[in-house]
Design a protein around this motif. Structure first.
Motif, PDB file in Angstrom:
ATOM      1  N   UNK A 527       0.807  -1.222   0.000  1.00  0.00           N
ATOM      2  CA  UNK A 527       0.000   0.000   0.000  1.00  0.00           C
ATOM      3  C   UNK A 527       0.841   1.273   0.000  1.00  0.00           C
ATOM      4  N   UNK A 528       2.173   1.123   0.209  1.00  0.00           N
ATOM      5  CA  UNK A 528       3.066   2.289   0.172  1.00  0.00           C
ATOM      6  C   UNK A 528       3.876   2.330  -1.111  1.00  0.00           C
ATOM      7  N   UNK A 529       3.455   1.632  -2.132  1.00  0.00           N
ATOM      8  CA  UNK A 529       4.189   1.529  -3.396  1.00  0.00           C
ATOM      9  C   UNK A 529       5.492   0.748  -3.248  1.00  0.00           C
ATOM     10  N   UNK A 530       5.658   0.063  -2.122  1.00  0.00           N
ATOM     11  CA  UNK A 530       6.913  -0.646  -1.898  1.00  0.00           C
ATOM     12  C   UNK A 530       6.867  -2.020  -2.564  1.00  0.00           C
ATOM     13  N   UNK A 531       7.916  -2.314  -3.305  1.00  0.00           N
ATOM     14  CA  UNK A 531       7.970  -3.594  -4.026  1.00  0.00           C
ATOM     15  C   UNK A 531       9.409  -4.086  -4.037  1.00  0.00           C
ATOM     16  N   UNK A 532       9.588  -5.393  -3.886  1.00  0.00           N
ATOM     17  CA  UNK A 532      10.916  -5.971  -4.041  1.00  0.00           C
ATOM     18  C   UNK A 532      10.836  -7.142  -4.993  1.00  0.00           C
ATOM     19  N   UNK A 534      11.791 -10.228  -5.460  1.00  0.00           N
ATOM     20  CA  UNK A 534      12.330 -11.406  -4.770  1.00  0.00           C
ATOM     21  C   UNK A 534      11.436 -12.607  -5.020  1.00  0.00           C
ATOM     22  N   UNK A 535      12.043 -13.690  -5.438  1.00  0.00           N
ATOM     23  CA  UNK A 535      11.272 -14.903  -5.744  1.00  0.00           C
ATOM     24  C   UNK A 535      10.544 -15.445  -4.519  1.00  0.00           C
ATOM     25  N   UNK A 536      11.182 -15.299  -3.333  1.00  0.00           N
ATOM     26  CA  UNK A 536      10.547 -15.870  -2.142  1.00  0.00           C
ATOM     27  C   UNK A 536       9.367 -15.017  -1.656  1.00  0.00           C
ATOM     28  N   UNK A 537       9.209 -13.835  -2.194  1.00  0.00           N
ATOM     29  CA  UNK A 537       8.057 -13.008  -1.827  1.00  0.00           C
ATOM     30  C   UNK A 537       6.918 -13.275  -2.816  1.00  0.00           C
ATOM     31  N   UNK A 538       6.208 -14.365  -2.560  1.00  0.00           N
ATOM     32  CA  UNK A 538       5.155 -14.768  -3.508  1.00  0.00           C
ATOM     33  C   UNK A 538       3.922 -13.874  -3.388  1.00  0.00           C
ATOM     34  N   UNK A 539       3.867 -13.079  -2.328  1.00  0.00           N
ATOM     35  CA  UNK A 539       2.744 -12.151  -2.227  1.00  0.00           C
ATOM     36  C   UNK A 539       2.864 -11.070  -3.308  1.00  0.00           C
ATOM     37  N   UNK A 540       4.079 -10.552  -3.496  1.00  0.00           N
ATOM     38  CA  UNK A 540       4.287  -9.489  -4.478  1.00  0.00           C
ATOM     39  C   UNK A 540       4.730 -10.005  -5.847  1.00  0.00           C
ATOM     40  N   UNK A 541       5.239 -11.238  -5.881  1.00  0.00           N
ATOM     41  CA  UNK A 541       5.870 -11.701  -7.125  1.00  0.00           C
ATOM     42  C   UNK A 541       5.292 -12.940  -7.759  1.00  0.00           C
ATOM     43  N   UNK A 542       4.155 -13.431  -7.217  1.00  0.00           N
ATOM     44  CA  UNK A 542       3.576 -14.554  -7.935  1.00  0.00           C
ATOM     45  C   UNK A 542       2.862 -13.993  -9.171  1.00  0.00           C
ATOM     46  N   UNK A 543       2.533 -14.855 -10.060  1.00  0.00           N
ATOM     47  CA  UNK A 543       1.797 -14.485 -11.269  1.00  0.00           C
ATOM     48  C   UNK A 543       0.601 -15.438 -11.301  1.00  0.00           C
ATOM     49  N   UNK A 544      -0.438 -15.140 -12.044  1.00  0.00           N
ATOM     50  CA  UNK A 544      -1.577 -16.065 -12.077  1.00  0.00           C
ATOM     51  C   UNK A 544      -2.449 -15.765 -13.285  1.00  0.00           C
ATOM     52  N   UNK A 545      -3.165 -16.789 -13.720  1.00  0.00           N
ATOM     53  CA  UNK A 545      -4.071 -16.614 -14.868  1.00  0.00           C
ATOM     54  C   UNK A 545      -5.037 -15.463 -14.618  1.00  0.00           C
ATOM     55  N   UNK A 546      -5.541 -15.377 -13.396  1.00  0.00           N
ATOM     56  CA  UNK A 546      -6.540 -14.324 -13.183  1.00  0.00           C
ATOM     57  C   UNK A 546      -5.902 -12.941 -13.057  1.00  0.00           C
ATOM     58  N   UNK A 547      -4.620 -12.836 -12.717  1.00  0.00           N
ATOM     59  CA  UNK A 547      -3.980 -11.512 -12.622  1.00  0.00           C
ATOM     60  C   UNK A 547      -3.977 -10.827 -13.987  1.00  0.00           C
ATOM     61  N   UNK A 548      -3.744 -11.605 -15.037  1.00  0.00           N
ATOM     62  CA  UNK A 548      -3.591 -11.002 -16.358  1.00  0.00           C
ATOM     63  C   UNK A 548      -4.903 -10.753 -17.099  1.00  0.00           C
ATOM     64  N   UNK A 549      -6.003 -11.390 -16.648  1.00  0.00           N
ATOM     65  CA  UNK A 549      -7.218 -11.399 -17.469  1.00  0.00           C
ATOM     66  C   UNK A 549      -7.815  -9.998 -17.650  1.00  0.00           C
ATOM     67  N   UNK A 550      -8.028  -9.288 -16.529  1.00  0.00           N
ATOM     68  CA  UNK A 550      -8.560  -7.932 -16.636  1.00  0.00           C
ATOM     69  C   UNK A 550      -7.525  -6.995 -17.242  1.00  0.00           C
TER      70      UNK A 550
END
Ligand SMILES: *[C@@H]1O[C@H](CO)[C@@H](O)[C@H](O)[C@H]1NC(C)=O
Ligand SMILES: *[C@@H]1O[C@H](CO)[C@@H](O)[C@H](O)[C@H]1NC(C)=O
Ligand SMILES: CC(=O)N[C@H]1CO[C@H](CO)[C@@H](O)[C@@H]1O
Length: 561
Positions: A527-532, A534-550
């Motif tokens: 929520x603070x625009x903070x991003x890293x 990192x592969x182990x941070x699956x909250x910020x760095x996972x990908x998914x079919x539904x992420x790309x659809x919209x």
């Protein structure tokens, strides 16, 4: 704060509460879940075993100490995934390796709160005070985004199509577009019924039809609505080929004569304990089905939408009338199944990865798609009857009631509404896949704009969101992999992270992923625009079919307007 610990573990029913049900020579897989009766900000777990282990591997926590000759281990929550809401729970999987022939028994105790304050980033995951939410991002930052075609949106769109091609399971076609992908999970099935194919859900390899079907009809909505954009940029054939993959799979999953629909292949626990390419996986992949006795109108309804929307696309855009007919027959029969046997699939099947809390919306959307495919009034009546919220009903009826729902939804998402914004102006709804919510909001706003609702204002706002995702952010990075010159190098995606030349793959490999996962929109910033990155941070760095659809629909809509 009290936390209850349950060992549902996969090891022998002897002492110490650990049950090993799945062990092999030299190893076993375990799991514990932390059930919180108060909000928890960080936890520590102490694992004590009666025999030494050679190694303990954990994915969703950090191993911070090893004591007593490899018999005791301390795990701490990951800084970016430390919080458990009141009443929520978190599961932690681990794999033990040992050389003794006796299977060790292990017990776990968990304390909430961290003993070390080694995570300076901890507070970033905490909720904002509500006053702060309202005052952030009141629109002033958005103005700089209004410069027509700032980014190459068509390039971003074509990359997104490739992301879905990278998610393909089963026997790949000769024209496979992803050089680092090969055949995988060819034996998915149930008692001889073939269930190979479909898309892997995210960075993992389970096939979940609920998000897969939702992604499919969302992508088809954008494709049908903005088809001239796809045609103009020579993406029509790529899109027809891409979207046929899940539709072919749904046709295998739905057996009308037996009133049986397979909605999932793969066991999330077994799947998540393997870090390797889909081409190299060997775990058991059970199949799960809904039937009249164990119904699921949510997942069946979304599949009916995918079939009916697929019918329209293949009939009117892709030029395959025979296939379009097959899809329409399937849409009708699975819709009847969903309507006649009403129920929530995740109630019968708690092992499903994605829960559901109702099915009226899915039935309404399915009926609306079927109406568009057939113009049979019975479907329109159903769509109205099951309606909770909806864009399609407005498309069909132009009724002001439905129009006002759309206006209300977009207004709520825009600055000045109730939604949270990051300081740099991203609509931010959740730490998990924050980018997806902004992209979905932009897609809806652009659909409304094309239909003449508040056009200029909606387009301006949607563009601010898309531009943030593609580079107008505090890091100047694109959150879509492969777009521009700076983008995430370590997405949490096994196929991308593991080399094609060896079956060995380490999650902790510090280098960039060897295989570029072009087109994937990663989870996104906090929520603070903070991003890293990192592969182990699956909250910020996972990908998914539904992420790309919209997101993909929003890119096409942006080019259109
Ligand atoms: C909101 O907008 C006003 C100008 O309209 C500006 O002065 C103020 O700083 C803005 N607040 C935030 C939090 O961006
Ligand atoms: C619009 O839809 C609402 C809600 O379904 C209904 O009550 C109303 O009669 C409809 N209006 C028209 C003009 O059909
Ligand atoms: C959660 C759980 O199963 N706890 C059990 C662990 O083992 C002790 C002693 O055998 C039991 O009393 C607990 O109920």
């Amino acid at each position: 704060m009290r936390v209850a610990v349950f060992l549902t573990a996969i090891a022998s029913v002897t002492a110490f509460n650990v049950t090993v049900t799945n062990h092999w020579n030299g190893g076993f897989q375990g799991k514990f879940s932390i059930n919180a009766d108060h909000a928890i900000y960080g936890w520590r777990a102490h694992i004590v075993c009666n025999n030494p282990l050679d190694k303990l591997e954990v994915l969703k926590a950090d191993l911070t100490e090893t004591r007593n000759g490899n018999k005791e281990f301390v795990l701490e929550s990951k800084p970016f995934d430390a919080n458990i809401a009141d009443g929520g729970s978190q599961e932690v999987d681990f794999i033990c390796h040992f050389t003794e022939s006796i299977v060790p028994n292990c017990a776990v105790t968990v304390n909430s709160g961290r003993s070390h304050s080694q995570y300076p980033g901890q507070q970033t995951a905490l909720p904002f005070p509500s006053e702060q939410r309202r005052t952030q991002g009141n629109g002033t930052r958005l103005s700089r985004a209004v410069s027509a075609m700032k980014y190459d949106y068509a390039k971003a769109l074509s990359l997104s199509i490739l992301f879905y091609d990278a998610q393909r399971s089963g026997k790949l076609p000769p024209h496979n577009h992803i050089p680092w992908r090969g055949d995988s999970a060819l034996h998915d099935g149930d008692n001889g019924h073939d269930l190979s194919g479909g898309w892997y859900d995210a960075g993992d390899h389970v096939k979940f039809n609920f998000p897969m079907a939702m992604s499919t009809h969302t992508l088809l909505l954008g494709f049908i609505k903005f088809q001239d954009v796809y045609k103009h940029f020579h993406q029509k054939d790529m899109m027809c080929d891409m979207i046929k993959w899940p539709l072919d799979y749904f046709l295998k999953c739905w057996i009308p004569s037996q009133q049986t629909y397979y909605f999932q292949v793969g066991d999330p626990n077994k799947d998540h304990s393997f870090w390797g390419r889909p081409e190299n996986m060997h775990m058991d992949r059970p199949a799960f089905k809904i039937t009249p006795a164990h119904p699921g109108s949510d997942v069946a309804g979304d599949t009916a939408s995918a079939f009916a929307a697929g019918h329209i696309a293949f009939k009117t855009i892709c030029g395959n009338a025979a296939y379009a007919d097959t899809l329409l027959q399937a849409a009708k029969s699975i819709y009847d199944f969903a309507k006649n046997h009403q129920g929530i699939y995740s109630k019968s099947f708690p092992q499903g990865g994605y829960g559901s809390n109702g099915f009226k919306d899915e039935l309404s959307v399915a009926a609306a798609w079927l109406y568009q495919a057939t113009h049979d009034a019975k479907y329109l009546n159903d769509a109205k009857q099951f309606h909770e919220t909806g864009y399609l009903l407005y498309e069909i009826t132009k009724n002001v009631t439905y129009k006002n729902e759309i206006i209300h939804y977009v207004k709520d998402n825009k600055p000045g509404g109730t939604a949270t914004y990051t300081p740099c102006g991203l609509l931010w709804k959740d730490q998990w896949g924050s980018n997806r919510y902004a992209a979905n909001g932009a897609f809806i706003a652009l659909l409304a704009a094309v239909d003449g609702i508040e056009t200029h204002d909606y387009v301006t706002w949607a563009m601010s969101q898309i531009n943030y995702l593609l580079g107008d952010n505090n890091y100047g990075i694109s959150y879509e992999i492969g777009f521009g010159s700076k983008y995430p190098q370590h997405p949490h995606h096994r196929g991308s992270a593991c080399r094609t030349t060896t079956t060995q793959c380490s999650f902790a490999d510090p280098g960039p992923n060897p295989n570029v996962l072009n087109g994937a929109l990663v989870g996104g910033p906090d929520a603070h625009d903070h991003y890293e990155d990192r592969r182990d941070d699956y909250v910020k760095n996972e990908v998914a079919c539904d992420y790309n659809a919209g997101f993909q629909g929003a890119l096409a809509g942006k080019i259109k307007k």
